[in-house]
Motif scaffolding. Structure first.
Motif, PDB file in Angstrom:
ATOM      1  N   ARG A  52       3.502   8.452  66.039  1.00  0.00           N
ATOM      2  CA  ARG A  52       4.351   9.477  66.668  1.00  0.00           C
ATOM      3  C   ARG A  52       5.629   8.839  67.201  1.00  0.00           C
ATOM      4  O   ARG A  52       6.719   9.378  67.051  1.00  0.00           O
ATOM      5  CB  ARG A  52       3.609  10.187  67.787  1.00  0.00           C
ATOM      6  N   GLY A  53       5.486   7.685  67.846  1.00  0.00           N
ATOM      7  CA  GLY A  53       6.644   6.977  68.365  1.00  0.00           C
ATOM      8  C   GLY A  53       7.578   6.513  67.266  1.00  0.00           C
ATOM      9  O   GLY A  53       8.798   6.469  67.444  1.00  0.00           O
ATOM     10  N   MET A  54       7.003   6.165  66.111  1.00  0.00           N
ATOM     11  CA  MET A  54       7.824   5.696  64.999  1.00  0.00           C
ATOM     12  C   MET A  54       8.670   6.825  64.407  1.00  0.00           C
ATOM     13  O   MET A  54       9.787   6.608  63.962  1.00  0.00           O
ATOM     14  CB  MET A  54       6.943   5.061  63.926  1.00  0.00           C
ATOM     15  N   LEU A  55       8.141   8.036  64.408  1.00  0.00           N
ATOM     16  CA  LEU A  55       8.878   9.158  63.827  1.00  0.00           C
ATOM     17  C   LEU A  55       9.785   9.861  64.833  1.00  0.00           C
ATOM     18  O   LEU A  55      10.684  10.612  64.449  1.00  0.00           O
ATOM     19  CB  LEU A  55       7.904  10.164  63.205  1.00  0.00           C
ATOM     20  N   ALA A  56       9.588   9.610  66.111  1.00  0.00           N
ATOM     21  CA  ALA A  56      10.345  10.314  67.156  1.00  0.00           C
ATOM     22  C   ALA A  56      11.865  10.200  67.024  1.00  0.00           C
ATOM     23  O   ALA A  56      12.564  11.182  67.275  1.00  0.00           O
ATOM     24  CB  ALA A  56       9.885   9.841  68.533  1.00  0.00           C
ATOM     25  N   PRO A  57      12.439   9.058  66.624  1.00  0.00           N
ATOM     26  CA  PRO A  57      13.909   8.966  66.558  1.00  0.00           C
ATOM     27  C   PRO A  57      14.542   9.739  65.396  1.00  0.00           C
ATOM     28  O   PRO A  57      15.762   9.859  65.341  1.00  0.00           O
ATOM     29  CB  PRO A  57      14.175   7.468  66.383  1.00  0.00           C
ATOM     30  N   LEU A  58      13.743  10.255  64.478  1.00  0.00           N
ATOM     31  CA  LEU A  58      14.287  10.927  63.294  1.00  0.00           C
ATOM     32  C   LEU A  58      14.022  12.427  63.379  1.00  0.00           C
ATOM     33  O   LEU A  58      13.016  12.854  63.948  1.00  0.00           O
ATOM     34  CB  LEU A  58      13.672  10.332  62.029  1.00  0.00           C
ATOM     35  N   PRO A  59      14.913  13.246  62.816  1.00  0.00           N
ATOM     36  CA  PRO A  59      14.777  14.700  62.929  1.00  0.00           C
ATOM     37  C   PRO A  59      13.432  15.221  62.411  1.00  0.00           C
ATOM     38  O   PRO A  59      12.986  14.846  61.323  1.00  0.00           O
ATOM     39  CB  PRO A  59      15.934  15.236  62.082  1.00  0.00           C
ATOM     40  N   SER A  60      12.809  16.097  63.192  1.00  0.00           N
ATOM     41  CA  SER A  60      11.492  16.620  62.827  1.00  0.00           C
ATOM     42  C   SER A  60      11.562  17.682  61.734  1.00  0.00           C
ATOM     43  O   SER A  60      10.532  18.060  61.188  1.00  0.00           O
ATOM     44  CB  SER A  60      10.770  17.169  64.055  1.00  0.00           C
ATOM     45  N   HIS A  61      12.765  18.168  61.408  1.00  0.00           N
ATOM     46  CA  HIS A  61      12.861  19.154  60.333  1.00  0.00           C
ATOM     47  C   HIS A  61      12.973  18.500  58.954  1.00  0.00           C
ATOM     48  O   HIS A  61      12.859  19.180  57.937  1.00  0.00           O
ATOM     49  CB  HIS A  61      14.037  20.118  60.562  1.00  0.00           C
ATOM     50  N   TRP A  62      13.190  17.166  58.916  1.00  0.00           N
ATOM     51  CA  TRP A  62      13.225  16.493  57.623  1.00  0.00           C
ATOM     52  C   TRP A  62      11.824  16.502  57.023  1.00  0.00           C
ATOM     53  O   TRP A  62      10.834  16.197  57.719  1.00  0.00           O
ATOM     54  CB  TRP A  62      13.693  15.060  57.774  1.00  0.00           C
ATOM     55  N   PRO A  63      11.683  16.813  55.745  1.00  0.00           N
ATOM     56  CA  PRO A  63      10.371  16.758  55.100  1.00  0.00           C
ATOM     57  C   PRO A  63       9.763  15.356  55.207  1.00  0.00           C
ATOM     58  O   PRO A  63      10.475  14.353  55.157  1.00  0.00           O
ATOM     59  CB  PRO A  63      10.664  17.118  53.644  1.00  0.00           C
ATOM     60  N   LEU A  64       8.448  15.320  55.336  1.00  0.00           N
ATOM     61  CA  LEU A  64       7.714  14.068  55.507  1.00  0.00           C
ATOM     62  C   LEU A  64       6.597  13.991  54.474  1.00  0.00           C
ATOM     63  O   LEU A  64       5.789  14.917  54.359  1.00  0.00           O
ATOM     64  CB  LEU A  64       7.147  14.000  56.924  1.00  0.00           C
ATOM     65  N   VAL A  65       6.552  12.891  53.721  1.00  0.00           N
ATOM     66  CA  VAL A  65       5.466  12.630  52.780  1.00  0.00           C
ATOM     67  C   VAL A  65       4.703  11.425  53.302  1.00  0.00           C
ATOM     68  O   VAL A  65       5.279  10.355  53.516  1.00  0.00           O
ATOM     69  CB  VAL A  65       5.993  12.367  51.352  1.00  0.00           C
ATOM     70  N   LEU A  66       3.421  11.599  53.513  1.00  0.00           N
ATOM     71  CA  LEU A  66       2.551  10.554  54.054  1.00  0.00           C
ATOM     72  C   LEU A  66       1.695   9.976  52.937  1.00  0.00           C
ATOM     73  O   LEU A  66       1.164  10.711  52.106  1.00  0.00           O
ATOM     74  CB  LEU A  66       1.640  11.154  55.129  1.00  0.00           C
ATOM     75  N   THR A  67       1.559   8.655  52.959  1.00  0.00           N
ATOM     76  CA  THR A  67       0.755   8.011  51.932  1.00  0.00           C
ATOM     77  C   THR A  67       0.037   6.804  52.514  1.00  0.00           C
ATOM     78  O   THR A  67       0.170   6.501  53.697  1.00  0.00           O
ATOM     79  CB  THR A  67       1.611   7.626  50.714  1.00  0.00           C
ATOM     80  N   GLN A  68      -0.729   6.136  51.682  1.00  0.00           N
ATOM     81  CA  GLN A  68      -1.491   4.954  52.083  1.00  0.00           C
ATOM     82  C   GLN A  68      -1.173   3.819  51.125  1.00  0.00           C
ATOM     83  O   GLN A  68      -1.153   4.010  49.912  1.00  0.00           O
ATOM     84  CB  GLN A  68      -2.984   5.266  52.048  1.00  0.00           C
ATOM     85  N   THR A  69      -0.932   2.656  51.688  1.00  0.00           N
ATOM     86  CA  THR A  69      -0.694   1.482  50.849  1.00  0.00           C
ATOM     87  C   THR A  69      -2.030   0.822  50.522  1.00  0.00           C
ATOM     88  O   THR A  69      -3.080   1.242  51.009  1.00  0.00           O
ATOM     89  CB  THR A  69       0.211   0.467  51.565  1.00  0.00           C
ATOM     90  N   GLY A  70      -1.962  -0.255  49.753  1.00  0.00           N
ATOM     91  CA  GLY A  70      -3.155  -1.006  49.405  1.00  0.00           C
ATOM     92  C   GLY A  70      -3.568  -2.022  50.456  1.00  0.00           C
ATOM     93  O   GLY A  70      -4.482  -2.817  50.229  1.00  0.00           O
ATOM     94  N   ALA A  71      -2.922  -2.027  51.616  1.00  0.00           N
ATOM     95  CA  ALA A  71      -3.264  -2.969  52.688  1.00  0.00           C
ATOM     96  C   ALA A  71      -4.641  -2.643  53.271  1.00  0.00           C
ATOM     97  O   ALA A  71      -4.990  -1.469  53.394  1.00  0.00           O
ATOM     98  CB  ALA A  71      -2.205  -2.929  53.787  1.00  0.00           C
ATOM     99  N   PRO A  72      -5.413  -3.664  53.645  1.00  0.00           N
ATOM    100  CA  PRO A  72      -6.767  -3.427  54.168  1.00  0.00           C
ATOM    101  C   PRO A  72      -6.830  -2.534  55.412  1.00  0.00           C
ATOM    102  O   PRO A  72      -7.752  -1.753  55.555  1.00  0.00           O
ATOM    103  CB  PRO A  72      -7.282  -4.833  54.504  1.00  0.00           C
TER     104      PRO A  72
END
Length: 136
Positions: A52-72
């Motif tokens: 939440r803190g990481m996304l707070a500085p950027l506009p909340s109306h911008w579309p967001l795509v969430l994914t997962q990397t191969g990191a453990p």
């Protein structure tokens, strides 16, 4: 990304302070693409991050795509969605891996638009590989 013509900004910000530091530059790059719609955020992180803190500085109306990397210790996109969807005004979507997340983001970004990849250095690396970019 099947003929999509736009720009991809790869950023290594992996915590709220990092995103706060680079947010002015992201917003500057976004101004150049606003005529083609809002930028699309492509985001992944580790399980223990303040997302939440990481996304707070950027506009909340911008579309967001969430994914997962191969990191453990990578957070699942479903877990990220649970944490973030209620604080977003724009679309908040899930993709299972980096290549499909890039395709999904390109589908949301207009021609000439901007995709901002951040939250995980692994995501930046996987995105570079998926885009066929040489190592930096």
């Amino acid at each position: 990304m099947d003929g999509w013509t736009g720009r991809v900004l790869l950023d290594g910000a992996t915590n709220p302070q990092g995103v706060e530091t680079v947010a002015p530059q992201i917003l500057l790059h976004a101004r150049g693409s606003e005529r083609s719609g809002p930028p699309v955020l492509l985001f992944a992180s580790m399980e223990d991050k303040d997302v939440r803190g990481m996304l707070a500085p950027l506009p909340s109306h911008w579309p967001l795509v969430l994914t997962q990397t191969g990191a453990p210790r990578a957070a699942s996109p479903t877990s990220l969605h649970t944490q973030l969807a209620s604080s977003r005004r724009g679309p908040c979507l899930i993709a299972e891996d980096t290549p499909s997340a890039l395709r999904r983001a390109a589908g949301l970004a207009a021609a000439g638009g901007l995709i901002v990849v951040f939250g995980s250095l692994r995501l930046v690396g996987e995105s570079r590989a998926a885009l066929g970019l040489q190592p930096a």
